[in-house]
Every structure is written in structure tokens, then in C-alpha cells.
Design a protein around this motif. Structure first.
Motif, PDB file in Angstrom:
ATOM      1  N   LEU A  18       6.928   3.356 -11.907  1.00  0.00           N
ATOM      2  CA  LEU A  18       8.188   3.994 -12.135  1.00  0.00           C
ATOM      3  C   LEU A  18       8.836   4.522 -10.870  1.00  0.00           C
ATOM      4  O   LEU A  18       8.192   4.823  -9.910  1.00  0.00           O
ATOM      5  CB  LEU A  18       7.939   5.088 -13.130  1.00  0.00           C
ATOM      6  N   THR A  41      10.654  -7.895 -21.300  1.00  0.00           N
ATOM      7  CA  THR A  41      10.744  -6.461 -21.570  1.00  0.00           C
ATOM      8  C   THR A  41       9.974  -6.068 -22.815  1.00  0.00           C
ATOM      9  O   THR A  41       9.845  -6.838 -23.769  1.00  0.00           O
ATOM     10  CB  THR A  41      12.205  -6.000 -21.758  1.00  0.00           C
ATOM     11  N   LEU A  47      13.115   3.441 -25.464  1.00  0.00           N
ATOM     12  CA  LEU A  47      13.342   2.878 -24.138  1.00  0.00           C
ATOM     13  C   LEU A  47      12.947   1.414 -24.100  1.00  0.00           C
ATOM     14  O   LEU A  47      12.263   0.910 -24.987  1.00  0.00           O
ATOM     15  CB  LEU A  47      12.551   3.657 -23.075  1.00  0.00           C
ATOM     16  N   VAL A  49      11.345  -1.366 -21.027  1.00  0.00           N
ATOM     17  CA  VAL A  49      10.748  -1.409 -19.697  1.00  0.00           C
ATOM     18  C   VAL A  49      10.337  -2.840 -19.397  1.00  0.00           C
ATOM     19  O   VAL A  49       9.869  -3.560 -20.283  1.00  0.00           O
ATOM     20  CB  VAL A  49       9.546  -0.452 -19.586  1.00  0.00           C
ATOM     21  N   VAL A  87       3.642   2.026 -23.628  1.00  0.00           N
ATOM     22  CA  VAL A  87       4.687   2.984 -23.982  1.00  0.00           C
ATOM     23  C   VAL A  87       4.192   3.784 -25.180  1.00  0.00           C
ATOM     24  O   VAL A  87       3.796   3.205 -26.190  1.00  0.00           O
ATOM     25  CB  VAL A  87       6.010   2.283 -24.361  1.00  0.00           C
ATOM     26  N   LEU A 123      16.230   7.702 -14.400  1.00  0.00           N
ATOM     27  CA  LEU A 123      16.164   6.371 -14.980  1.00  0.00           C
ATOM     28  C   LEU A 123      17.540   5.943 -15.448  1.00  0.00           C
ATOM     29  O   LEU A 123      18.451   6.766 -15.558  1.00  0.00           O
ATOM     30  CB  LEU A 123      15.191   6.384 -16.168  1.00  0.00           C
ATOM     31  N   VAL A 171       5.558   6.298 -20.251  1.00  0.00           N
ATOM     32  CA  VAL A 171       5.307   4.902 -19.887  1.00  0.00           C
ATOM     33  C   VAL A 171       4.223   4.932 -18.812  1.00  0.00           C
ATOM     34  O   VAL A 171       4.335   5.699 -17.857  1.00  0.00           O
ATOM     35  CB  VAL A 171       6.575   4.228 -19.321  1.00  0.00           C
ATOM     36  N   ILE A 192      13.427   0.303 -16.177  1.00  0.00           N
ATOM     37  CA  ILE A 192      13.359   1.190 -17.360  1.00  0.00           C
ATOM     38  C   ILE A 192      14.757   1.649 -17.760  1.00  0.00           C
ATOM     39  O   ILE A 192      15.513   2.170 -16.938  1.00  0.00           O
ATOM     40  CB  ILE A 192      12.487   2.422 -17.067  1.00  0.00           C
TER      41      ILE A 192
END
Length: 195
Positions: A18, A41, A47, A49, A87, A123, A171, A192
Motif C-alpha cells: 500500500l 482486481t 474497496l 485492490v 481483504v 487512497l 488490506v 486501491i
């Protein structure tokens, strides 16, 4: 005794961490994050990611993953799980901001873990849901559940925050140490988008 093979491909595959403030395309911009070419993804209610599908990561089917995880992508080499992106949603009660989410998530990283740094990050996504906290840490593998041999140096990073509906999220990326570089972590962060 199982052997862990660390390859250059693993390094790219583990480009799953991240972002620091201002790092990574799309981080801190609102809107939608940029997912690098060749990546796929993990998409959840809170969310999305990115993960490097082109480097061997694959999404784990819901029927196979732990009930604590909303989404998971695994890197498996010779039957050994050398990388994992996960996640978790709504994992703590009484959490209303990134600091609280990070405190709750950080408490769960385990004994024998060494924290290397804690950073505030921004983010992609609606404000104030963009505010999150990143914790980098090191640990050693325990050799259980198809993980690397006991004592193998590992590294991890987590990003925690609260989505626009007030749901806390975390995450995580755990991988064999030395397989992930800072630039790769920034790419992960830039992938993200908080909803």
C-alpha cells in the motif's frame, strides 16, 4: 524439507502493498485508482485492490477462503503459498477512523512480529474514506497451512481505514522477504480504490 524458490517473477507478483502519501499513480486523487497492465482486481463492497495476475497470483474462490476474508489472491509455487493479498471488512467494532482501524488491525499481526514503520496514506476514492494508515512489518513463517518453511523471513504490509459507509477495512500483503521492492509496493497502493 520443503524449499522456497524466490524468483524475480515473485518480486513483481508481490507488487501488492500500500502507498505512502503521494506515491503511486492515482493515490490521493479521489476518483478511481490505476491498476497496472496485466493485473486483475479483487472487488468488495468497501474497496477494490489490484493484484498481479500476470505474475501468477490467482483469486481464491469464496468456498475455499476463510470466512474472515472478503477477498483473497494467492501466489503458490511448488505447492507453497509464497504470497497472499487479503481483504477483511467489518473486522472490528467501535472503529470510526483510519487510526482506530489500524490499531485494531495492528493488534492482529501476531507475536514475534517486528513493526518497521507506520505511515498515513491517501487512497483513491471519496473523502474522507481516502484516509488510511499503512503498517509495514517483518515476521518468520511458521510452516503451517502450506506456507514457507518454519523460520523463513517474511515481510508484510497492511492498510487500514474506514469506507464511505463507515465499515472498517484492512488490506494485507504477506510475502517472502526480499521479494517485494518499494516501487512494487507503491504500485499496489496505487491500485486501491475505497468506495
Amino acid at each position: 524439507m520443503r524449499r522456497v524458490r524466490v524468483t524475480a517473477a515473485l518480486g513483481l507478483a508481490l507488487a501488492v502493498t500500500l502507498p505512502l502519501t503521494g506515491c503511486g499513480s492515482g493515490s490521493g486523487t479521489g476518483g478511481t485508482a490505476r491498476v497496472p497492465e496485466g493485473w486483475s482486481t479483487l472487488d468488495t463492497d468497501s474497496l477494490s485492490v489490484g493484484y498481479p495476475e500476470d505474475e501468477g497470483y490467482a483469486e481464491q474462490p469464496a468456498a475455499e477462503r476463510s470466512g474472515n476474508n472478503a477477498a483473497v489472491a494467492l501466489k503458490v509455487e511448488d505447492g507453497i503459498r509464497t504470497g497472499m493479498v487479503s481483504v477483511q471488512l467489518d473486522f472490528a467494532t467501535g472503529v470510526s477512523d483510519a487510526a482506530g482501524a489500524a490499531a485494531a488491525a495492528g493488534a492482529g499481526i501476531g507475536l514475534g512480529t517486528t513493526r518497521r514503520s507506520t505511515e498515513d496514506v491517501r487512497l483513491a476514492g471519496p473523502s474522507p474514506a481516502r484516509e488510511a494508515r499503512r503498517i509495514d512489518y517483518d515476521f518468520t513463517a511458521d510452516g503451517r497451512e502450506n506456507t514457507p518453511n518454519r523460520g523463513t523471513p517474511m515481510t508484510g504490509v497492511l492498510v487500514a481505514g474506514v469506507d464511505s459507509s463507515g465499515v472498517p477495512f484492512v488490506v494485507r500483503l504477506n510475502a517472502v522477504k526480499g521479494a517485494v521492492g518499494e516501487g512494487e509496493l507503491d504500485a499496489f497502493v496505487g491500485s486501491i480504490t475505497v468506495k
